[in-house]
Design a protein around this motif. Structure first.
Motif, PDB file in Angstrom:
ATOM      1  N   ILE A 191       0.860  -1.176   0.000  1.00  3.20           N
ATOM      2  CA  ILE A 191       0.000   0.000   0.000  1.00  3.20           C
ATOM      3  C   ILE A 191       0.895   1.225   0.000  1.00  3.20           C
ATOM      4  O   ILE A 191       2.052   1.169   0.425  1.00  3.20           O
ATOM      5  CB  ILE A 191      -0.962   0.019   1.206  1.00  3.20           C
ATOM      6  CG1 ILE A 191      -0.192  -0.126   2.529  1.00  3.20           C
ATOM      7  CG2 ILE A 191      -1.997  -1.092   1.076  1.00  3.20           C
ATOM      8  CD1 ILE A 191      -1.066  -0.052   3.769  1.00  3.20           C
ATOM      9  N   VAL A 193      -1.029   5.990   2.336  1.00  2.80           N
ATOM     10  CA  VAL A 193      -2.423   5.955   2.787  1.00  2.80           C
ATOM     11  C   VAL A 193      -2.571   6.715   4.105  1.00  2.80           C
ATOM     12  O   VAL A 193      -1.594   6.915   4.833  1.00  2.80           O
ATOM     13  CB  VAL A 193      -2.900   4.493   2.972  1.00  2.80           C
ATOM     14  CG1 VAL A 193      -2.902   3.766   1.636  1.00  2.80           C
ATOM     15  CG2 VAL A 193      -2.033   3.760   3.984  1.00  2.80           C
ATOM     16  N   GLN A 202       1.385   0.781   6.820  1.00  3.70           N
ATOM     17  CA  GLN A 202       2.343   0.656   5.720  1.00  3.70           C
ATOM     18  C   GLN A 202       3.551  -0.197   6.103  1.00  3.70           C
ATOM     19  O   GLN A 202       3.961  -1.083   5.345  1.00  3.70           O
ATOM     20  CB  GLN A 202       2.774   2.037   5.223  1.00  3.70           C
ATOM     21  CG  GLN A 202       1.613   2.822   4.617  1.00  3.70           C
ATOM     22  CD  GLN A 202       2.073   4.052   3.862  1.00  3.70           C
ATOM     23  OE1 GLN A 202       2.525   3.967   2.719  1.00  3.70           O
ATOM     24  NE2 GLN A 202       1.956   5.206   4.500  1.00  3.70           N
ATOM     25  N   ALA A 233       2.099  10.323   5.664  1.00  2.21           N
ATOM     26  CA  ALA A 233       1.802   9.184   4.792  1.00  2.21           C
ATOM     27  C   ALA A 233       2.965   8.858   3.865  1.00  2.21           C
ATOM     28  O   ALA A 233       3.311   7.684   3.662  1.00  2.21           O
ATOM     29  CB  ALA A 233       0.541   9.467   3.976  1.00  2.21           C
ATOM     30  N   TYR A 257       5.537   5.644   3.973  1.00  7.85           N
ATOM     31  CA  TYR A 257       5.755   4.798   2.801  1.00  7.85           C
ATOM     32  C   TYR A 257       7.243   4.646   2.528  1.00  7.85           C
ATOM     33  O   TYR A 257       7.740   3.536   2.293  1.00  7.85           O
ATOM     34  CB  TYR A 257       5.061   5.401   1.583  1.00  7.85           C
ATOM     35  CG  TYR A 257       5.267   4.604   0.313  1.00  7.85           C
ATOM     36  CD1 TYR A 257       4.708   3.344   0.162  1.00  7.85           C
ATOM     37  CD2 TYR A 257       6.042   5.122  -0.729  1.00  7.85           C
ATOM     38  CE1 TYR A 257       4.903   2.616  -1.010  1.00  7.85           C
ATOM     39  CE2 TYR A 257       6.247   4.400  -1.898  1.00  7.85           C
ATOM     40  CZ  TYR A 257       5.672   3.143  -2.032  1.00  7.85           C
ATOM     41  OH  TYR A 257       5.877   2.425  -3.184  1.00  7.85           O
ATOM     42  N   GLN A 277      -4.810   6.773  -3.319  1.00  7.47           N
ATOM     43  CA  GLN A 277      -5.382   6.264  -2.081  1.00  7.47           C
ATOM     44  C   GLN A 277      -4.921   7.095  -0.878  1.00  7.47           C
ATOM     45  O   GLN A 277      -4.843   6.593   0.238  1.00  7.47           O
ATOM     46  CB  GLN A 277      -4.957   4.796  -1.878  1.00  7.47           C
ATOM     47  CG  GLN A 277      -5.272   3.877  -3.045  1.00  7.47           C
ATOM     48  CD  GLN A 277      -6.764   3.745  -3.300  1.00  7.47           C
ATOM     49  OE1 GLN A 277      -7.562   3.692  -2.363  1.00  7.47           O
ATOM     50  NE2 GLN A 277      -7.146   3.687  -4.570  1.00  7.47           N
ATOM     51  N   THR A 278      -4.612   8.367  -1.136  1.00  7.12           N
ATOM     52  CA  THR A 278      -4.010   9.194  -0.093  1.00  7.12           C
ATOM     53  C   THR A 278      -5.009   9.712   0.937  1.00  7.12           C
ATOM     54  O   THR A 278      -4.612  10.205   1.986  1.00  7.12           O
ATOM     55  CB  THR A 278      -3.303  10.418  -0.718  1.00  7.12           C
ATOM     56  OG1 THR A 278      -4.291  11.259  -1.337  1.00  7.12           O
ATOM     57  CG2 THR A 278      -2.282   9.987  -1.759  1.00  7.12           C
ATOM     58  N   GLY A 279      -6.301   9.649   0.617  1.00  4.11           N
ATOM     59  CA  GLY A 279      -7.297  10.221   1.512  1.00  4.11           C
ATOM     60  C   GLY A 279      -7.518  11.707   1.273  1.00  4.11           C
ATOM     61  O   GLY A 279      -8.327  12.337   1.945  1.00  4.11           O
ATOM     62  N   ASN A 294      -5.078  12.946  -4.564  1.00  2.00           N
ATOM     63  CA  ASN A 294      -5.479  11.873  -5.470  1.00  2.00           C
ATOM     64  C   ASN A 294      -5.599  12.365  -6.903  1.00  2.00           C
ATOM     65  O   ASN A 294      -5.176  11.696  -7.846  1.00  2.00           O
ATOM     66  CB  ASN A 294      -6.820  11.285  -5.024  1.00  2.00           C
ATOM     67  CG  ASN A 294      -6.717  10.492  -3.739  1.00  2.00           C
ATOM     68  OD1 ASN A 294      -5.617  10.189  -3.282  1.00  2.00           O
ATOM     69  ND2 ASN A 294      -7.857  10.159  -3.152  1.00  2.00           N
TER      70      ASN A 294
END
Length: 290
Positions: A94, A97, A109, A159, A163, A205-207, A212
């Motif tokens: 992922i 996120v 993650q 996020a 990652y 899919q970052t919210g 996005n």
């Protein structure tokens, strides 16, 4: 000499391969191409319905099994029910996120991208015959592995930095796994690969609506290569005669021939790799099994 592509894959007849996250994106291309050249491929996926739909569009011998890397009980069950396998491809992941935790309480993650694969690999080591390929990212360069706060309990969550940490962990895991394999006298290889920047379902899919939209329009629309190109790096690592701890990617970062890629100074730090291994073993309850 022309650039290496999936059409240059050797025969995998009689060989078995597990691809985590093999139902979509780079994993689906990787699984499809290996099945095309005769491998018996297992799609290890969280959503088996999506896995069966993906498998139906692939040639050859493709099976689907449930695996949720964000749940160590699922990882253990999968490993227990696995017989001998030649190649394990740690592909699932992922990206960037919003903050969340796995079933076992890990930041999602690091828990999915690293700890789940760490546990799976170690549980399967006695059953493996050839190699482990772990998909990292050029974004490992923004990563810093905090051994004191791996799960972002003290730090303000980011996020993208989370990652980056998980992708750096993939490379540190690969180097330490290779060191341990050599020490144990095992012929197994530990390798890593990165796709460059490929257009897949990971993006968006970052919210964040703005984030996005930028990734889907500018990133995927203007900068990204195809999933076939991205998966080429994994296929190269899975099939070619390479030295252990090789890191494979496009020659120019996002484009170019497949070959050995550079890694950050932090990714070369052996002391961090060993400490991360010990911490990962403590968190997952899984030991090096050779």
């Amino acid at each position: 000499m022309s650039a290496w592509t999936a059409t240059d894959l050797p025969s995998f007849a009689g060989r078995t391969v597990i691809v985590t996250g093999g139902n979509s994106g780079l994993g689906a291309v990787t699984a499809r191409e290996l099945a095309r050249v005769g491998a018996g491929v297992t799609l290890a996926v969280r959503d088996t319905a999506k896995g069966r739909a993906a498998a139906a569009a692939m040639p050859g011998d493709v099976t689907v099994r449930a695996l949720d890397l964000a749940d160590l009980s699922s990882v253990r069950q999968f490993a227990e029910e696995t017989a001998a396998v030649d190649v394990l491809i740690n592909n699932a992941g992922i990206m960037a996120v919003p903050h969340n935790t796995t079933v076992d309480g890990f930041e999602s993650q690091i828990g999915t991208n690293h700890l789940g694969h760490f546990a799976l690999t170690n549980l399967l080591l006695p059953k493996l015959t050839d190699r482990v390929v772990t998909v990292s990212s050029s974004m490992h360069r923004i990563g810093y592995v905090s051994l004191k706060d791996l799960n972002w309990q003290s730090r303000r969550y980011s996020a993208w930095l989370a990652y980056g940490q998980s992708k750096l962990a993939n490379l540190l895991f690969t180097s330490e796994l290779q060191r341990r394999l050599v020490s144990a006298g095992s012929p197994l290889l530990a390798l890593a690969a990165h796709p460059g920047y490929s257009s897949t379902n990971l993006q968006g899919q970052t919210g964040s609506r703005v984030g996005n939209a930028l990734m889907r329009t500018i990133g995927n629309g203007l900068l990204a290569t195809s999933p076939d190109f991205g998966a080429r790096q994994t296929l190269y690592a899975a099939s070619q005669d390479l030295s252990g701890n090789s890191f494979i990617g496009p020659r120019f970062g996002v484009i170019g021939r497949s070959g050995t890629a550079g890694r950050s100074l932090l990714a070369k730090r052996g002391s961090t790799a060993r400490e991360l291994w010990d911490l990962s073993s403590e968190l997952t309850g899984v030991q090096f099994s050779l």
